[in-house]
Design an enzyme around this catalytic site. Sequence first.
Site, PDB file in Angstrom:
ATOM      1  N   GLU A   1       0.644  -1.269   0.413  1.00 14.01           N
ATOM      2  CA  GLU A   1       0.173  -0.130  -0.443  1.00 14.01           C
ATOM      3  C   GLU A   1       0.700   1.504  -0.075  1.00 14.01           C
ATOM      4  O   GLU A   1       0.541   2.299   0.734  1.00 14.01           O
ATOM      5  CB  GLU A   1      -1.024  -0.261   1.548  1.00 14.01           C
ATOM      6  CG  GLU A   1      -1.956  -0.944   0.856  1.00 14.01           C
ATOM      7  CD  GLU A   1      -2.945  -1.128   2.140  1.00 14.01           C
ATOM      8  OE1 GLU A   1      -2.446  -0.374   3.802  1.00 14.01           O
ATOM      9  OE2 GLU A   1      -3.496  -1.856   2.558  1.00 14.01           O
TER      10      GLU A   1
ATOM     11  N   ASN B   1       1.769  -5.399  -2.859  1.00 15.62           N
ATOM     12  CA  ASN B   1       1.043  -5.716  -2.984  1.00 15.62           C
ATOM     13  C   ASN B   1      -0.182  -4.292  -2.659  1.00 15.62           C
ATOM     14  O   ASN B   1       0.552  -3.602  -1.601  1.00 15.62           O
ATOM     15  CB  ASN B   1       1.059  -6.715  -1.524  1.00 15.62           C
ATOM     16  CG  ASN B   1      -0.110  -7.350  -1.502  1.00 15.62           C
ATOM     17  OD1 ASN B   1      -0.955  -7.805  -2.225  1.00 15.62           O
ATOM     18  ND2 ASN B   1      -1.373  -7.159   0.295  1.00 15.62           N
TER      19      ASN B   1
ATOM     20  N   GLU C   1      -6.247 -10.777  -1.228  1.00 17.41           N
ATOM     21  CA  GLU C   1      -6.734 -10.592  -0.433  1.00 17.41           C
ATOM     22  C   GLU C   1      -8.611 -10.290  -0.459  1.00 17.41           C
ATOM     23  O   GLU C   1      -9.331  -9.322   0.398  1.00 17.41           O
ATOM     24  CB  GLU C   1      -6.064  -9.022   0.545  1.00 17.41           C
ATOM     25  CG  GLU C   1      -4.968  -9.173   1.032  1.00 17.41           C
ATOM     26  CD  GLU C   1      -4.819  -7.755   1.805  1.00 17.41           C
ATOM     27  OE1 GLU C   1      -5.343  -7.076   2.170  1.00 17.41           O
ATOM     28  OE2 GLU C   1      -3.268  -7.727   1.989  1.00 17.41           O
TER      29      GLU C   1
ATOM     30  N   ASP D   1     -11.990 -10.454  -1.460  1.00 19.61           N
ATOM     31  CA  ASP D   1     -13.145 -10.080  -0.263  1.00 19.61           C
ATOM     32  C   ASP D   1     -14.173  -9.057  -0.676  1.00 19.61           C
ATOM     33  O   ASP D   1     -13.969  -8.514  -1.658  1.00 19.61           O
ATOM     34  CB  ASP D   1     -13.630 -10.318   1.405  1.00 19.61           C
ATOM     35  CG  ASP D   1     -12.553  -9.427   1.534  1.00 19.61           C
ATOM     36  OD1 ASP D   1     -12.624  -7.934   1.752  1.00 19.61           O
ATOM     37  OD2 ASP D   1     -12.577  -9.008   3.496  1.00 19.61           O
TER      38      ASP D   1
HETATM   39  C1  XIL Z   1      -6.312  -6.503   8.523  1.00 15.36           C
HETATM   40  C2  XIL Z   1      -6.414  -7.452   9.346  1.00 15.36           C
HETATM   41  O1  XIL Z   1      -7.226  -8.434   8.545  1.00 15.36           O
HETATM   42  C3  XIL Z   1      -6.719  -7.396  10.246  1.00 15.36           C
HETATM   43  O2  XIL Z   1      -7.242  -7.883  11.238  1.00 15.36           O
HETATM   44  C4  XIL Z   1      -6.049  -5.511  10.877  1.00 15.36           C
HETATM   45  O3  XIL Z   1      -6.763  -5.306  12.452  1.00 15.36           O
HETATM   46  C5  XIL Z   1      -5.767  -5.049  10.076  1.00 15.36           C
HETATM   47  O4  XIL Z   1      -5.553  -5.062   9.122  1.00 15.36           O
HETATM   48  N1  XIL Z   1      -4.783  -4.635   3.940  1.00 15.36           N
HETATM   49  C6  XIL Z   1      -3.791  -5.683   4.192  1.00 15.36           C
HETATM   50  C7  XIL Z   1      -4.127  -6.959   5.459  1.00 15.36           C
HETATM   51  O5  XIL Z   1      -2.274  -5.440   3.445  1.00 15.36           O
HETATM   52  O6  XIL Z   1      -2.983  -6.655   6.170  1.00 15.36           O
HETATM   53  C8  XIL Z   1      -5.714  -5.788   6.422  1.00 15.36           C
HETATM   54  O7  XIL Z   1      -5.270  -6.565   7.001  1.00 15.36           O
HETATM   55  C9  XIL Z   1      -6.537  -5.188   5.667  1.00 15.36           C
HETATM   56  C10 XIL Z   1      -6.305  -4.530   4.454  1.00 15.36           C
END
Ligand code: XIL
Length: 317
Positions: free
Chosen positions: A131, A172, A238, A240
């Site tokens: 990010e 990422n 990731e 969802d």
């Molecule tokens: C999130 C986790 O799932 C949570 O448990 C935590 O509180 C915050 O981070 N982008 C990412 C992940 O790269 O590491 C993040 O994960 C979600 C967004």
Amino acid sequence: AGLNTAAVAKGLLYFGSATDNPELTDSAYLTQLSNRDDFGQITPGNSQKWDATEPTQNTFSFTKGDVIADLASTNGQKLRCHNLVWHSQLPSWVSSGTWTNATLIAAMKNHITNVVTHYKGKCYAWDVVNEALNEDGSYRSSIFYTTIGEAYLPIAFAAAAAADPSVKLYYNDYNIESPGSKSTGAQKIVKLVQSYGAKIDGVGLQAHFIVGSTPSKSAQTTNLAAFTALGVEVAYTELDIRMTLPSTAALLAQQSTDYQDTVAACVANAKCVGVTIWDYTDKYSWVPSTFSGQGAACPWDDNLVKKPAYTGILNAL
Ligand code: XIL
């Protein structure tokens, strides 16, 4: 066949899920997570982040990350390692430290070298930088960017490659799943790292989507091709697809289509190696605590029952 079995048959390396240490005490959860027919890969959701692994400068803590790495090994699953350099979930000694260019480079390299060395041989890939971009494709003003400038990216990739020459090294980010300024920014990062002569193997597309506004399969296919044309592989890291609660049959049907389109885009690109969902069940999704009023983003519901999205994914495989 389950999700991973079907994905591998289609030429992907894996279908996987994120997980997190507290959930592993839930035996029904753990049993499904460990089912290699559905999941050939896992990612620690939190326990390899900087605040977990180096809470105090040069004092490293791998206990929680090792639990997830050992679970992957026991289950015969690949491990995506996540992440090394990110503006979030930093210990305060990093985020509020007094840094010069030289001291922050040294601290960042020391972090990367120690963490990558500890997990050497255990990870399929590392998310080296997470990010780094704003929505318009410019660099996010993290402590790393404001102190070091854009060179922090190639420096981070070079340090990771030196510590483990075999692991795949990824950039990422989210909102880079369809063509636009931020995706173009991520392509510039690939070229930047390459221009420094550092190794970058892949781009991870987080894919935190919203039901009904998930990018189309064709937009995603075009977008993946723009990355793979640069000589890197890609993965959905990731995935969802959240909705405004309560969930309805219509929303669940659209969610299934959205999952199917996304997985189909990966299948359509020979250099898309896998898809990881950001936990498989709504019971442990990060969405409700982060996006007020939203949830039901995963392919399994709160009771670990498969939703229509499960079939949508399988339809793409
Ligand atoms: C999130 C986790 O799932 C949570 O448990 C935590 O509180 C915050 O981070 N982008 C990412 C992940 O790269 O590491 C993040 O994960 C979600 C967004």
